[in-house]
Design an enzyme around this catalytic site. Structure first.
Site, mmCIF file in Angstrom:
data_model
loop_
_atom_site.group_PDB
_atom_site.id
_atom_site.type_symbol
_atom_site.label_atom_id
_atom_site.label_comp_id
_atom_site.label_asym_id
_atom_site.label_seq_id
_atom_site.Cartn_x
_atom_site.Cartn_y
_atom_site.Cartn_z
ATOM 1 N N TYR A 211 -12.406 -1.598 -3.503
ATOM 2 C CA TYR A 211 -12.890 -1.757 -2.131
ATOM 3 C C TYR A 211 -14.410 -1.617 -2.025
ATOM 4 O O TYR A 211 -14.924 -1.333 -0.945
ATOM 5 C CB TYR A 211 -12.193 -0.751 -1.218
ATOM 6 C CG TYR A 211 -10.801 -1.204 -0.799
ATOM 7 C CD1 TYR A 211 -10.631 -2.340 -0.022
ATOM 8 C CD2 TYR A 211 -9.666 -0.503 -1.172
ATOM 9 C CE1 TYR A 211 -9.377 -2.770 0.376
ATOM 10 C CE2 TYR A 211 -8.393 -0.925 -0.783
ATOM 11 C CZ TYR A 211 -8.270 -2.061 0.001
ATOM 12 O OH TYR A 211 -7.023 -2.482 0.396
ATOM 13 N N GLU B 169 -9.393 -10.309 -7.763
ATOM 14 C CA GLU B 169 -8.502 -9.177 -7.498
ATOM 15 C C GLU B 169 -7.267 -9.214 -8.397
ATOM 16 O O GLU B 169 -6.757 -8.162 -8.796
ATOM 17 C CB GLU B 169 -8.096 -9.177 -6.011
ATOM 18 C CG GLU B 169 -9.288 -8.877 -5.103
ATOM 19 C CD GLU B 169 -8.960 -8.957 -3.611
ATOM 20 O OE1 GLU B 169 -7.792 -9.223 -3.247
ATOM 21 O OE2 GLU B 169 -9.887 -8.724 -2.808
ATOM 22 N N LYS C 286 0.820 -1.212 0.000
ATOM 23 C CA LYS C 286 0.000 0.000 0.000
ATOM 24 C C LYS C 286 0.860 1.272 0.000
ATOM 25 O O LYS C 286 2.063 1.221 0.271
ATOM 26 C CB LYS C 286 -0.922 -0.023 1.217
ATOM 27 C CG LYS C 286 -1.926 -1.185 1.181
ATOM 28 C CD LYS C 286 -2.911 -1.079 2.331
ATOM 29 C CE LYS C 286 -3.884 -2.246 2.299
ATOM 30 N NZ LYS C 286 -4.899 -2.137 3.363
ATOM 31 N N HIS D 209 -2.178 -5.381 1.569
ATOM 32 C CA HIS D 209 -3.474 -6.052 1.430
ATOM 33 C C HIS D 209 -3.224 -7.479 0.982
ATOM 34 O O HIS D 209 -2.271 -7.736 0.241
ATOM 35 C CB HIS D 209 -4.312 -5.322 0.363
ATOM 36 C CG HIS D 209 -5.511 -6.107 -0.088
ATOM 37 N ND1 HIS D 209 -6.707 -6.089 0.590
ATOM 38 C CD2 HIS D 209 -5.683 -6.952 -1.129
ATOM 39 C CE1 HIS D 209 -7.568 -6.882 -0.030
ATOM 40 N NE2 HIS D 209 -6.971 -7.418 -1.074
ATOM 41 N N ASN E 291 -1.927 0.133 6.789
ATOM 42 C CA ASN E 291 -1.419 -1.137 7.304
ATOM 43 C C ASN E 291 -0.535 -1.898 6.316
ATOM 44 O O ASN E 291 -0.490 -3.122 6.324
ATOM 45 C CB ASN E 291 -2.577 -1.993 7.834
ATOM 46 C CG ASN E 291 -3.553 -2.393 6.748
ATOM 47 O OD1 ASN E 291 -3.447 -1.951 5.629
ATOM 48 N ND2 ASN E 291 -4.504 -3.242 7.097
HETATM 49 P P1 CMP Z 1 -7.300 -4.529 3.742
HETATM 50 O O1 CMP Z 1 -6.795 -5.880 4.087
HETATM 51 O O2 CMP Z 1 -6.760 -3.926 2.498
HETATM 52 O O3 CMP Z 1 -8.901 -4.529 3.646
HETATM 53 C C1 CMP Z 1 -9.687 -3.400 3.910
HETATM 54 C C2 CMP Z 1 -8.897 -2.266 4.457
HETATM 55 O O4 CMP Z 1 -9.659 -1.286 5.120
HETATM 56 C C3 CMP Z 1 -7.930 -2.775 5.535
HETATM 57 O O5 CMP Z 1 -6.939 -3.544 4.956
HETATM 58 C C4 CMP Z 1 -7.519 -1.468 6.182
HETATM 59 O O6 CMP Z 1 -6.570 -0.751 5.395
HETATM 60 C C5 CMP Z 1 -8.844 -0.716 6.137
HETATM 61 N N1 CMP Z 1 -9.578 -0.848 7.397
HETATM 62 C C6 CMP Z 1 -10.152 -1.938 7.900
HETATM 63 N N2 CMP Z 1 -10.761 -1.675 9.067
HETATM 64 C C7 CMP Z 1 -10.560 -0.364 9.307
HETATM 65 C C8 CMP Z 1 -10.933 0.517 10.346
HETATM 66 N N3 CMP Z 1 -11.664 0.096 11.394
HETATM 67 N N4 CMP Z 1 -10.561 1.793 10.262
HETATM 68 C C9 CMP Z 1 -9.835 2.218 9.186
HETATM 69 N N5 CMP Z 1 -9.447 1.427 8.163
HETATM 70 C C10 CMP Z 1 -9.795 0.148 8.233
#
Ligand code: CMP
Length: 142
Positions: free
Chosen positions: A51, A128, A11, A117, A114
């Site tokens: 998303y 995907e 990311k 993904h 984070n």
């Molecule tokens: P990802 O695995 O890419 O799938 C959905 C994404 O949404 C997740 O990683 C985070 O980057 C984001 N995400 C999930 N939960 C939250 C949350 N509670 N607050 C903010 N971002 C979130």
């Protein structure tokens, strides 16, 4: 896909702070092979579509904004039990809850920013992967 491939995205937080090389090395050390890779700066429409499943969540707009804030790096990775293996290797969504030695524990900033993904099922891995790569790129890599 036959359970041996999955999609990861390094990311914008991790790609933009030059962590892509370390993350790929970490995944390769865990037995993953990179079979397709690209670098792109997603548009609002692309990130919104990718998303879409989270459209009703309160963090959706912020997530789309983050994912369009810089370049990212989608990767198709190959290994036995790729989907579950990669999810184990990257750790919990929130780095504060991620196990030691996981990608998110090592490199993620927050629950949203984070680092990486990973697809959550074989079906989504295929969908995907085809979001970012053509059939020819994926078949050609077999
Ligand atoms: P990802 O695995 O890419 O799938 C959905 C994404 O949404 C997740 O990683 C985070 O980057 C984001 N995400 C999930 N939960 C939250 C949350 N509670 N607050 C903010 N971002 C979130």
């Amino acid at each position: 896909m036959a359970g041996n491939r999955t999609l990861a995205i390094i990311k914008p937080d991790a790609f933009g702070s030059s962590k892509a090389g370390r993350i790929i090395a970490h995944l390769e050390a865990g037995g993953f092979i990179v079979v397709a890779a690209r670098v792109l700066h997603m548009t609002d429409a692309q990130a919104g579509e990718f998303y879409e499943v989270h459209k009703e969540r309160p963090f959706y707009r912020s997530l789309v904004q983050f994912m369009t804030s810089g370049r990212c790096m989608p990767l198709v990775l190959e290994r036995a039990d790729a989907v579950s293996g990669l999810r184990q290797a990257i750790g919990a969504t929130d780095p504060a809850e991620a196990a030691d030695g996981t990608v998110r524990k090592l490199y993620a900033e927050s629950k949203e920013r984070n680092a990486i993904h990973a697809s959550d099922s074989d079906e989504n891995a295929e969908r995907e992967s085809l979001f970012f790569f053509s059939e020819a790129e994926l078949i050609g890599a077999r």
